[in-house]
Design an enzyme around this catalytic site. Sequence first.
Site, PDB file in Angstrom:
ATOM      1  CB  CYS A  85     -59.901  -1.840  -5.727  1.00 46.81           C
ATOM      2  SG  CYS A  85     -60.947  -3.495  -6.699  1.00 46.81           S
ATOM      3  CG  HIS A 126     -64.514  -3.101  -2.172  1.00 50.56           C
ATOM      4  ND1 HIS A 126     -64.196  -2.209  -2.874  1.00 50.56           N
ATOM      5  CD2 HIS A 126     -64.286  -3.634  -3.095  1.00 50.56           C
ATOM      6  CE1 HIS A 126     -63.295  -2.561  -3.659  1.00 50.56           C
ATOM      7  NE2 HIS A 126     -63.459  -3.465  -3.900  1.00 50.56           N
ATOM      8  CD  GLU A 127     -64.984  -8.076  -2.838  1.00 45.78           C
ATOM      9  OE1 GLU A 127     -65.008  -7.598  -3.825  1.00 45.78           O
ATOM     10  OE2 GLU A 127     -63.912  -7.392  -2.155  1.00 45.78           O
ATOM     11  CG  HIS A 130     -65.931  -6.004  -7.369  1.00 45.90           C
ATOM     12  ND1 HIS A 130     -65.515  -5.549  -8.884  1.00 45.90           N
ATOM     13  CD2 HIS A 130     -65.071  -5.595  -6.424  1.00 45.90           C
ATOM     14  CE1 HIS A 130     -64.603  -5.044  -7.802  1.00 45.90           C
ATOM     15  NE2 HIS A 130     -64.070  -5.137  -7.373  1.00 45.90           N
TER      16      HIS A 130
END
Length: 136
Positions: A85, A126-127, A130
């Site tokens: 990341c 993954h995003e 976040h």
Amino acid sequence: MIRPIMKDVNFLSKKSVVATKADLAVANDLVDTLRANLDGCVGMAANMIGVQKRIIAFAVGEMIVVMMNPVIVKKKKRYVTTEGCLSLTGVREAVRYEEIEVEYMDRNFVKHRGTFTGFVAQIIQHEIDHCNGIII
């Protein structure tokens, strides 16, 4: 505008709030910042540029896709992988799914529902993590 990358884990671990049409400038900055970092990054969430809104952007070849308020509604075929990341040093283990279905809005706030597989699905997961304050 290209923004600096947020590296404060306390900030990154907070859940993002729903994006509105007033946040379109954030989406544009996110795209600019992603483009500037494509040599080491394939996706970003708004909190990575210091804005806690549910906005993600990711590269598919030369195209950059923006999703406003994305939510994963279905997941299939769990696997474990390692990811890096831009906001963190090193790589970490992460649980992902080979196929996901996502509800989101485009930059015009038109609703969409799409199925994504493989590496693109991994980037989206993954995003969205976040956006949910989940740090790998």
